[in-house]
Design a protein around this motif. Structure first.
Motif, PDB file in Angstrom:
ATOM      1  N   ASP A 453       0.824  -1.221   0.000  1.00 55.90           N
ATOM      2  CA  ASP A 453       0.000   0.000   0.000  1.00 55.90           C
ATOM      3  C   ASP A 453       0.853   1.263   0.000  1.00 55.90           C
ATOM      4  OD1 ASP A 453      -2.182  -1.604  -0.043  1.00 55.90           O
ATOM      5  OD2 ASP A 453      -2.764  -1.296   2.060  1.00 55.90           O
ATOM      6  N   GLY A 454       2.079   1.163   0.507  1.00 56.92           N
ATOM      7  CA  GLY A 454       2.954   2.335   0.543  1.00 56.92           C
ATOM      8  C   GLY A 454       3.602   2.641  -0.799  1.00 56.92           C
ATOM      9  N   TRP A 455       3.504   1.694  -1.703  1.00 60.30           N
ATOM     10  CA  TRP A 455       4.218   1.843  -2.988  1.00 60.30           C
ATOM     11  C   TRP A 455       3.832   3.113  -3.756  1.00 60.30           C
ATOM     12  CZ3 TRP A 455       8.174  -1.165  -5.010  1.00 60.30           C
ATOM     13  CH2 TRP A 455       8.554  -0.837  -6.320  1.00 60.30           C
ATOM     14  N   ARG A 460       9.402   2.330  -0.395  1.00 54.31           N
ATOM     15  CA  ARG A 460       9.963   1.104  -0.970  1.00 54.31           C
ATOM     16  C   ARG A 460      10.322   0.118   0.137  1.00 54.31           C
ATOM     17  NH1 ARG A 460       7.603   2.814  -4.295  1.00 54.31           N
ATOM     18  NH2 ARG A 460       8.181   3.778  -6.255  1.00 54.31           N
ATOM     19  N   PRO A 461      10.024  -1.157  -0.056  1.00 53.53           N
ATOM     20  CA  PRO A 461      10.368  -2.145   0.978  1.00 53.53           C
ATOM     21  C   PRO A 461      11.871  -2.368   1.038  1.00 53.53           C
ATOM     22  CG  PRO A 461       9.480  -3.236  -0.986  1.00 53.53           C
ATOM     23  CD  PRO A 461       9.383  -1.765  -1.233  1.00 53.53           C
ATOM     24  N   LEU A 485       2.644  -0.067 -13.463  1.00 55.08           N
ATOM     25  CA  LEU A 485       3.721   0.690 -12.814  1.00 55.08           C
ATOM     26  C   LEU A 485       4.558   1.375 -13.891  1.00 55.08           C
ATOM     27  CD1 LEU A 485       4.957  -1.980 -10.209  1.00 55.08           C
ATOM     28  CD2 LEU A 485       3.431  -0.043  -9.796  1.00 55.08           C
ATOM     29  N   SER A 486       5.352   2.345 -13.451  1.00 53.18           N
ATOM     30  CA  SER A 486       6.264   2.980 -14.406  1.00 53.18           C
ATOM     31  C   SER A 486       7.379   2.004 -14.758  1.00 53.18           C
ATOM     32  CB  SER A 486       6.869   4.243 -13.785  1.00 53.18           C
ATOM     33  OG  SER A 486       7.734   3.856 -12.725  1.00 53.18           O
ATOM     34  N   VAL A 487       8.056   2.288 -15.860  1.00 52.89           N
ATOM     35  CA  VAL A 487       9.185   1.438 -16.250  1.00 52.89           C
ATOM     36  C   VAL A 487      10.257   1.457 -15.154  1.00 52.89           C
ATOM     37  CG1 VAL A 487      11.099   1.228 -17.893  1.00 52.89           C
ATOM     38  CG2 VAL A 487       8.767   1.582 -18.722  1.00 52.89           C
ATOM     39  N   ALA A 488      10.455   2.626 -14.545  1.00 54.29           N
ATOM     40  CA  ALA A 488      11.464   2.727 -13.477  1.00 54.29           C
ATOM     41  C   ALA A 488      11.073   1.854 -12.287  1.00 54.29           C
ATOM     42  CB  ALA A 488      11.615   4.183 -13.040  1.00 54.29           C
ATOM     43  N   ASP A 489       9.784   1.859 -11.936  1.00 59.51           N
ATOM     44  CA  ASP A 489       9.320   1.012 -10.822  1.00 59.51           C
ATOM     45  C   ASP A 489       9.519  -0.468 -11.148  1.00 59.51           C
ATOM     46  OD1 ASP A 489       8.623   3.159  -9.309  1.00 59.51           O
ATOM     47  OD2 ASP A 489       6.448   2.939  -9.563  1.00 59.51           O
ATOM     48  N   CYS A 490       9.173  -0.833 -12.377  1.00 56.35           N
ATOM     49  CA  CYS A 490       9.359  -2.227 -12.791  1.00 56.35           C
ATOM     50  C   CYS A 490      10.833  -2.607 -12.679  1.00 56.35           C
ATOM     51  CB  CYS A 490       8.875  -2.443 -14.227  1.00 56.35           C
ATOM     52  SG  CYS A 490       7.078  -2.440 -14.390  1.00 56.35           S
ATOM     53  N   ALA A 491      11.686  -1.703 -13.156  1.00 52.52           N
ATOM     54  CA  ALA A 491      13.124  -1.994 -13.127  1.00 52.52           C
ATOM     55  C   ALA A 491      13.608  -2.151 -11.684  1.00 52.52           C
ATOM     56  CB  ALA A 491      13.889  -0.884 -13.837  1.00 52.52           C
ATOM     57  N   TRP A 492      13.076  -1.323 -10.786  1.00 51.62           N
ATOM     58  CA  TRP A 492      13.457  -1.418  -9.369  1.00 51.62           C
ATOM     59  C   TRP A 492      13.082  -2.802  -8.822  1.00 51.62           C
ATOM     60  CZ3 TRP A 492      11.795  -2.653  -4.579  1.00 51.62           C
ATOM     61  CH2 TRP A 492      12.529  -2.188  -3.478  1.00 51.62           C
ATOM     62  N   GLY A 519       3.863  -2.701 -19.781  1.00 46.70           N
ATOM     63  CA  GLY A 519       4.663  -2.631 -21.009  1.00 46.70           C
ATOM     64  C   GLY A 519       6.160  -2.648 -20.731  1.00 46.70           C
ATOM     65  N   TYR A 520       6.577  -3.401 -19.730  1.00 40.38           N
ATOM     66  CA  TYR A 520       7.994  -3.449 -19.340  1.00 40.38           C
ATOM     67  C   TYR A 520       8.743  -4.444 -20.244  1.00 40.38           C
ATOM     68  CZ  TYR A 520      12.080  -4.174 -16.309  1.00 40.38           C
ATOM     69  OH  TYR A 520      13.352  -4.280 -15.810  1.00 40.38           O
ATOM     70  N   ALA A 521       9.377  -3.907 -21.273  1.00 37.97           N
ATOM     71  CA  ALA A 521       9.950  -4.734 -22.344  1.00 37.97           C
ATOM     72  C   ALA A 521      10.993  -5.759 -21.884  1.00 37.97           C
ATOM     73  CB  ALA A 521      10.525  -3.844 -23.440  1.00 37.97           C
ATOM     74  N   PRO A 522      11.845  -5.445 -20.890  1.00 37.24           N
ATOM     75  CA  PRO A 522      12.845  -6.457 -20.506  1.00 37.24           C
ATOM     76  C   PRO A 522      12.231  -7.784 -20.050  1.00 37.24           C
ATOM     77  CG  PRO A 522      13.447  -4.319 -19.613  1.00 37.24           C
ATOM     78  CD  PRO A 522      12.078  -4.153 -20.217  1.00 37.24           C
ATOM     79  N   ALA A 523      10.957  -7.777 -19.673  1.00 38.08           N
ATOM     80  CA  ALA A 523      10.328  -9.033 -19.249  1.00 38.08           C
ATOM     81  C   ALA A 523       9.690  -9.777 -20.416  1.00 38.08           C
ATOM     82  CB  ALA A 523       9.285  -8.755 -18.167  1.00 38.08           C
ATOM     83  N   PHE A 524       9.671  -9.161 -21.588  1.00 34.66           N
ATOM     84  CA  PHE A 524       8.955  -9.788 -22.709  1.00 34.66           C
ATOM     85  C   PHE A 524       9.517 -11.146 -23.133  1.00 34.66           C
ATOM     86  CE2 PHE A 524       6.115  -6.351 -24.825  1.00 34.66           C
ATOM     87  CZ  PHE A 524       5.606  -6.012 -23.578  1.00 34.66           C
ATOM     88  N   PRO A 525      10.850 -11.305 -23.179  1.00 34.13           N
ATOM     89  CA  PRO A 525      11.362 -12.637 -23.553  1.00 34.13           C
ATOM     90  C   PRO A 525      10.887 -13.731 -22.602  1.00 34.13           C
ATOM     91  CG  PRO A 525      13.111 -10.996 -23.682  1.00 34.13           C
ATOM     92  CD  PRO A 525      11.928 -10.322 -23.050  1.00 34.13           C
ATOM     93  N   ARG A 526      10.827 -13.402 -21.301  1.00 35.24           N
ATOM     94  CA  ARG A 526      10.374 -14.388 -20.323  1.00 35.24           C
ATOM     95  C   ARG A 526       8.879 -14.672 -20.505  1.00 35.24           C
ATOM     96  NH1 ARG A 526      10.999 -18.592 -17.592  1.00 35.24           N
ATOM     97  NH2 ARG A 526      11.221 -18.603 -15.326  1.00 35.24           N
TER      98      ARG A 526
END
Ligand code: BES
Ligand code: ZN
Length: 585
Positions: A453-455, A460-461, A485-492, A519-526
């Motif tokens: 909920d704090g996100w 950040r945890p 989430l934002s791309v930066a949040d996904c990357a975090w 739309g976090y592209a680095p996860a697309f291959p997975r």
């Protein structure tokens, strides 16, 4: 004439089947089971309506009539028993596209050497495997002979009964199921299989490449059986064996009696996903012993089983672990209620399904809302009296198929006024979750909820603490984050919690849903890898849905679907197609 099940031609005024003798040959080239089904009835003479779907009927030992194909139901096969005749022999073959069977090429297996065949008959696919009264109201015992290519092993939802003689290059496995089961619990699988004993009454089967992992993952099964017996009464099916299927298996697990079928996605390497085994085992009481009469009373089966599963987990691992299970289920329930917004009647526990395919009505609602209703009853009378009630319920209705009405009458007789007190009418016949539904709390759950909920406010945890948290805790945290989430949040998240590389499918699927929505592209291959290799609908459907949120995601989904669909199970293909049909043009 009385048809009692909207999904079957079964007529309870006609003779009722009591026993099957099956002789079937598996041909992996034509993807066909062919042979004979002998059906024995409880009395002689008269017409009997059987269900069939996609079957080619070669001959019938008595006069018969095959009606035209109906959507959902299939074709009614009316056999007319002469006076004095109480059995029929039907010679037939299955369709290569039968929804209840999946024929895998060697490449689609772990070992890549030999083909594989498995069935999945629930809810109404048994009629594509055997002509039968395909309604839970008609229980049968069965004997079967399965003729398969040499070097392959056959298993069924039955006990082994030795080998029969076979022609050269073939092997015939015999089976015997002495306890009466509804047709949807018929099951078979054929493949390169190896078995490992886990206890005096439990063995796990898997492909040779997976057997070690499977034996380790499920080593605790005997302690689960013992806990379940203490809660629900003696285990009535002699053996509890399990089969780990190839990854295209469309469900997490299927409670086929004596031989639970399991997805290989449970093999997390840390025993963190064995709640599915607890669930399928619990069905040995709630479902396989006491069965819902029709799909309209499905909650009696799954709701009771989720409740039972969490009682087993609580007995094994304590209150905190059970509370986390309930919390994961709570989010799944909320998602299901949202998905069925436009068809709220399907979120009642008691449903009306004439003209509705049970596969389309399927959701987490009967599971999680049903389990909460059972908990409401439990909390209203207290755990010890309720446990007594459950044992009495099992004893009273064992090997029977019952409706919600029968259940309610039994509750009313044992605890007069209880149904009113818990507001049963709203639980059963109103959409959504009643106000005042049981809540499940635990200190750890509150911490995890607070972290998530704090996100949005930027909190950040502590990554180190969360990275090594037990799987269920990570799932709860991820479930409670915003979907986009934002791309930066996904990357975090990805960098600190190492999410894309997780091997635990519950964590991975939660994460990939966020990644796809965002739309976090680095996860697309997975994502591509998962959707190309795993057919479990619990993961596939939401991921195709999430990919629909962005243009790049839609492109990936369409591309993956084209290459992966031929290897999908018919049900998985349908679920993916349904998700993509909702994409914006
Ligand atoms: N009986 C179901 C699977 C099923 C339901 C197959 C309806 C066909 C039609 C099985 O017991 C089940 O519920 N499996 C769950 C696991 C679970 C822990 C809730 C699954 O497959 O995810
Ligand atoms: Zn279940």
């Amino acid at each position: 004439m009385a048809r009692v099940d909207p999904h079957s031609y079964f007529d309870d005024a006609q003779p009722r089947s009591t026993r099957w003798r099956l002789r079937l040959r598996a041909d992996f080239i034509s993807k066909v089971l062919s042979g004979e089904a002998e059906i024995l009835f409880d009395r002689a003479g008269g017409a009997v309506d059987l269900d069939t779907k996609g079957l080619t009927i070669k001959s019938v030992s008595v006069p018969f009539e095959l009606a035209p194909e109906e959507p959902i139901l299939g074709r009614r096969l009316r056999v007319v028993l002469p006076a004095g005749a109480s059995s029929v022999v039907i010679s037939y073959e299955t369709s290569p596209t039968a929804a209840g069977l999946q024929w895998l090429s060697p490449e689609q297996t772990e070992g890549k050497r030999r083909p594989f065949l498995f069935s999945q008959c629930q809810a109404i696919h048994a009629r594509g495997v055997v002509p039968c009264q395909d309604s839970a109201a008609a229980r049968i015992t069965y004997e079967a002979e399965l003729d398969v290519p040499d070097g392959l092993t056959a298993v069924m939802s039955a006990g082994p009964a030795g080998d029969a003689t076979a022609e050269k290059g073939r092997r015939v496995f015999r089976f015997k199921m002495p306890q009466p089961i509804p047709s949807y619990l018929l099951a078979l699988a054929v493949g390169e299989l190896e078995g490992r004993d886990l206890s005096h009454r439990s063995r796990v089967w898997a492909e040779p490449a997976t057997i070690e992992k499977a034996a380790w993952e499920f080593a605790g099964v005997e302690s689960m059986i013992a806990k379940a017996e203490a809660l629900f009464g003696p285990y009535d099916w002699d053996r509890y064996d399990m089969l780990v299927l190839p990854p295209s298996f469309p469900y997490g697990g299927m409670e086929n009696p004596r031989m639970t079928f399991l997805t290989p996605t449970l093999l997390a390497g840390d025993r963190s996903l064995v709640d599915v085994v607890a669930h399928e085992l619990a069905h040995s009481w709630t479902g396989n012993l006491v069965t819902n009469a029709t799909a309209e009373h499905f909650w009696l089966n799954e709701g009771f089983t989720v409740w039972a599963e969490r009682r087993i987990l609580k007995a094994l691992h304590g209150d905190e672990a059970a509370a986390l299970g309930w919390a994961i289920g709570q989010r799944e329930l909320e998602e299901a209620l949202e998905r069925f917004q436009d068809t709220p009647a399907l979120t009642c526990l008691r449903t009306h399904l004439a003209g509705v395919d049970p596969d389309d009505a399927f959701s987490n609602v009967p599971y999680e809302k049903g389990a909460r209703f059972v908990t409401a009853l439990e909390r209203a009378v207290g755990t010890a009296p309720f446990d007594e009630f459950v044992k009495a319920y099992m004893k009273r209705f064992r090997f029977q198929s019952i409706t919600t009405e029968t259940f309610c009458a039994f509750v009313e007789a044992k605890f007069p006024g209880l149904l009113d007190r818990v507001g049963a009418a709203a639980w059963l016949d109103k959409p959504g979750l009643p106000a005042g539904a049981p809540r499940f709390v635990s200190p750890r759950l509150e911490e995890l909820t607070a972290l998530a909920d704090g996100w949005p406010a930027g909190r950040r945890p502590d990554p180190a603490a969360l990275r090594s948290a037990p799987a269920a805790e990570l799932v709860i945290f991820l479930q409670r984050l915003p979907r986009e989430l934002s791309v930066a949040d996904c990357a975090w998240l990805d960098e600190h919690l190492k999410l894309t590389q997780r091997g635990n499918y519950e964590i991975l699927a939660q994460w990939l849903a966020i990644a796809a929505t965002s739309g976090y592209a680095p996860a697309f291959p997975r994502l591509r890898e998962l959707l190309s290799s795993v057919g479990r609908m619990k993961y596939v459907r939401p991921l195709y849905q999430a990919l629909g949120k962005t243009p790049a995601g839609r492109e990936l989904a369409r591309e993956v679907f084209i290459s992966a669909a031929p290897a999908y199970h018919a049900l998985t293909r349908r679920a993916a197609e349904a998700a993509m049909a909702k994409y914006p043009a």
